[in-house]
Design an enzyme around this catalytic site. Structure first.
Site, mmCIF file in Angstrom:
data_model
loop_
_atom_site.group_PDB
_atom_site.id
_atom_site.type_symbol
_atom_site.label_atom_id
_atom_site.label_comp_id
_atom_site.label_asym_id
_atom_site.label_seq_id
_atom_site.Cartn_x
_atom_site.Cartn_y
_atom_site.Cartn_z
ATOM 1 N N GLN A 172 0.820 -1.205 0.000
ATOM 2 C CA GLN A 172 0.000 0.000 0.000
ATOM 3 C C GLN A 172 0.859 1.262 0.000
ATOM 4 O OE1 GLN A 172 -2.879 -0.113 3.224
ATOM 5 N NE2 GLN A 172 -3.134 -2.327 2.982
ATOM 6 N N CYS A 173 2.070 1.180 0.512
ATOM 7 C CA CYS A 173 2.964 2.330 0.578
ATOM 8 C C CYS A 173 3.984 2.265 -0.554
ATOM 9 C CB CYS A 173 3.694 2.369 1.919
ATOM 10 S SG CYS A 173 2.592 2.451 3.349
#
Length: 757
Positions: free
Chosen positions: A579-580
């Site tokens: 997600q990052c």
């Protein structure tokens, strides 16, 4: 008894706008050229101002105004006034005598200090003597009074070091005078002074409105024309004997006298007497009218000549001068005239404009300075306006967006728009240079708006705007309740792409780049894409369709052209590290800076976005590249791939694919024909389970809004032909018969290859 004639020197009066003009001239025109430049200035006749005391009935005191040479921006750099200005120029209606001067602007403070100032005055003095000897000064008296301005402009600090010189050819032994009297004592009737004003106004009007700084005047009291004016060239006519039985007829040499001193004529008389001794060598004595406050001659008529507020025409003086003969001079060509500074020392002055200038204007000037310096030596042919005038849309205001915006600002780009749907989180400020801790509070500011505000804090003159927008993406379902909102979002994004010249794709997911890529291709914009890996990056430009509908050369591919599958939902079911954006911190500024420099290379290329990629990727500026394909910064690459591992970088070229799901003709044509319905089908595509029966469908753009999607393939893959290609590949693989021996050999060969690697 004869006394030595003394002169009132000039004092320079420079308007601040002149220094701003000098800065612009230095940056954009002169650069490193120190060749002298012509500038214009002017002076007026001397005058005294009436200053009344606070006590009732107290007599007004007449305060002298220094003899000033006024230099203004309106008269700088060889321009001249047409006489219709508002008083700031050198128009004749304001009583200004226009003179020309020479600017010697040095490149360093050391050069300014070491300049041979004596030789500088002597050289200009020699030009004055030459103008006298060849007769030009007789026809153009202003050639007698050139000035020099030696300067150094420190454009970083806006400090202007300068020294004015007013070259005067000196006489040794000096000129003397027998008598000096005020004009009110010289004339027989005070009313004659009112006639003098009118006569000079008529003389100036007859000569096109220009004020002659020097002229001849005949005074005949009681005659029909009491005062008659003549140019210097009509010497013989002016000095003819009077007729008609006049008892008094006197001709004088006259000049507009900037001095208001009671016994010292102004500085221009020095060179006027030099003209006398050379042009009329037989004349040893001459009566000189020091004509003061010439501006009143062109003003409205006063109510009474006895009015004490009347101008200093009444303060003009008449001097009987003994002119030293040229043959009697001990040495010819001696010149003086450097101005004294505020402390009455023969030294230069310094003007500091930084404290008085608008800080915003200073910031803009400082930015332009750094860019203009490139043109002085390193890139003289660069067109900075093409860069600063580019309107840039940044799709994504994260790490890449922040660094890209700062690099664009450093290049002078003034129009930047951010598009992002995120908010500033606590992890952003350390990695993204447009945000700080305050932006994270209260749930976080919208990134696009916060980025635009930060840009304006950094540089107030930038037109930075933020647009909070969630970009619709393929594979991300749009419900019926969301359809209208998504339609408006698409229209807004389409408007943004059309109103900008350049689009940067800087988002952190593959599918979010699809719609901007398609719109950028449709509207023939320059599109650049930057993507990061953990320790690698790609910065690339998309190919542009030519305006005539055909391609001059094979079109370059876009971000999606090398993909054999269409973009789909890659954001669902991701772990935290997915997600990052997990990347080495130093990679983003490298990738962003590379992309911005790629843009500047494109903008400085004669073909712009249509520029072909270099054929020899190892050396894009190879001599084999035709000159017509070379830009200021060489040939723009197509794709630049960099790796921190080993600190390597290389360039590759990829041609556009006819099956590209973002920029192929089929996609563009489908959007033109079906519009939002086409996009909605792409957004809502649902992959069919491989367990379902395979239903082959021949899909083309004619049924773009309704075609069924074959099992296992997306709508975009079906439309572009990628689905058919996959099925064809699957059929071929199914027809191949593999033996157990071949399988074992193939496996062993693969193991050997792996070990070798």
């Amino acid at each position: 008894m004869s006394r030595i004639l003394q002169f009132e020197p000039f004092s320079s009066n420079v308007e601040p706008e002149f220094w701003a003009g000098l800065a612009h001239h230095k940056l954009h025109s002169a650069q490193l050229d120190t060749t002298r430049t012509s500038v214009q200035a002017g002076f007026v006749g001397g005058r005294r101002h009436a200053v009344r005391g606070s006590t009732a009935g107290e007599v007004a005191q007449r305060v002298a105004v220094p003899a000033r040479l006024r230099v203004s921006q309106s008269g700088a750099w060889g321009s001249s006034s047409n006489g219709n200005d508002d008083g700031g120029g050198l128009g004749a209606h304001s009583g200004v005598v226009a003179v020309s001067g020479y600017l010697y602007n040095t490149n360093t403070i050391e050069e300014f200090k070491k300049h041979d100032k004596g030789e500088l005055l002597r050289s200009v003095g020699g030009e004055i003597l030459q103008a006298i000897r060849d007769g030009r000064a007789t026809l153009e008296p202003e050639l007698l009074w050139p000035f020099v301005l030696l300067s150094f402009a420190d454009l970083k600090k806006y400090h202007f070091y300068h020294w004015f010189g007013f070259p005067a050819v000196t006489a040794d032994p000096p000129d003397t005078f027998e008598s000096m009297t005020g004009i009110t004592s010289y004339v027989e009737d005070a009313a004659d002074l009112d006639v003098l004003r009118a006569a000079y106004a008529g003389y100036a009007k007859a000569r096109g409105g220009a004020l002659d700084g020097a002229f001849l005047v005949r005074y005949q009291p009681g005659a029909e024309r009491v005062w008659q004016m003549y140019p210097l060239a009509e010497w013989d006519s002016a000095f003819e004997e009077g007729s008609g039985g006049q008892t008094r007829c006197e001709t004088m040499l006259a000049f507009v006298d900037p001095s208001s001193h009671a016994t010292r004529p102004g500085w221009p008389l020095r060179n006027l007497l030099t003209w006398m001794r050379n042009a009329h060598a037989g004349v040893s004595q001459i009566r000189v009218l020091c004509f003061r406050d010439a501006s009143i001659c062109l003003a409205k008529q006063r109510s009474s000549v006895s009015d004490p507020a009347l101008s200093a025409v009444f303060e003009s003086i008449v001097v009987n001068v003994n002119v030293t003969a040229a043959a009697d001079l001990k040495s010819a060509g001696q010149v003086s005239g450097w101005e004294r500074n505020e402390r009455d020392k023969l030294a230069p002055r310094m003007v500091n404009l930084s404290s008085t200038m608008d800080p915003v204007r200073l910031a803009e000037s400082a930015l332009d300075l750094n860019l203009q310096l490139m043109r002085w030596r390193l890139a003289p042919s660069i067109d900075l306006a093409k860069i600063s005038g580019a309107r840039v849309l940044l799709v994504g205001a994260g790490t890449l967006g922040a660094y890209t915006a700062r690099a664009l600002l450093a290049w002078g780009v003034r129009k930047i728009t951010f598009v992002d749907n995120g908010k500033v989180s606590f992890s952003n400020p350390p990695r993204q240079p447009l945000y700080d801790f305050e932006d994270t509070l209260g749930g976080g500011k919208p990134k696009a708006m916060a980025a635009a505000e930060a840009m304006q804090r950094i540089f107030p003159n930038v037109d930075a705007q933020g647009v909070q927008m969630s970009i619709p993406m393929p594979g991300h379902h749009v419900s019926s309740s969301e359809t209208q909102a998504v339609r408006l979002t698409v229209e807004r994004l389409d408007d943004l792409v059309q109103s900008h010249d350049v689009v940067f794709l800087l988002t952190d997911s593959r599918e979010s780049r699809w719609l901007p890529t398609m719109l950028g291709t449709l509207h023939r914009k320059i599109v650049l894409c930057v993507a990061l890996g953990f320790d690698s990056f790609v910065a690339m430009r998309h190919g542009v369709y030519s305006d005539d509908g055909g391609d001059r050369q094979p079109r370059l591919g876009c971000y999606f052209c090398n993909d054999v599958v269409a973009p789909t939902d890659s954001l669902t079911d991701r772990t935290l590290d997915q997600q990052c954006t997990v990347t080495r911190p130093g990679l983003a500024p490298i990738a962003s800076g590379t992309a911005v420099e790629l843009l500047t290379t494109i903008l400085q290329h004669p073909l712009g976005g249509l520029a072909p990629a270099p054929e020899n990727n190892s050396n894009s500026n190879d001599a084999a590249v035709p000159m017509q394909q070379q830009g200021v910064f060489g040939v723009p690459e197509h794709q630049i791939r960099g790796y921190l591992a080993g600190f390597r970088q290389h360039s590759i070229v990829g041609q556009a694919s006819d099956m590209c799901t973002a920029c192929s003709p089929k996609i563009i044509h489908a959007y033109r024909k079906h519009g939002f319905d086409f996009l909605l089908r792409a957004f809502n595509n649902t992959l069919v389970s491989e367990d379902s029966p395979h239903v082959p469908v021949a899909a083309d753009e004619s049924n773009a809004g309704s075609a069924a999607v074959p099992q296992g393939y997306s709508y975009l893959e079906t439309l572009t032909g990628l689905a058919a290609l996959h099925r064809q590949t699957d059929d071929i693989m199914a027809d191949i018969e593999w033996s157990d021996t071949e399988d074992a050999d193939a496996a062993a060969s693969a193991d050997d290859d792996f070990e070798a690697l």
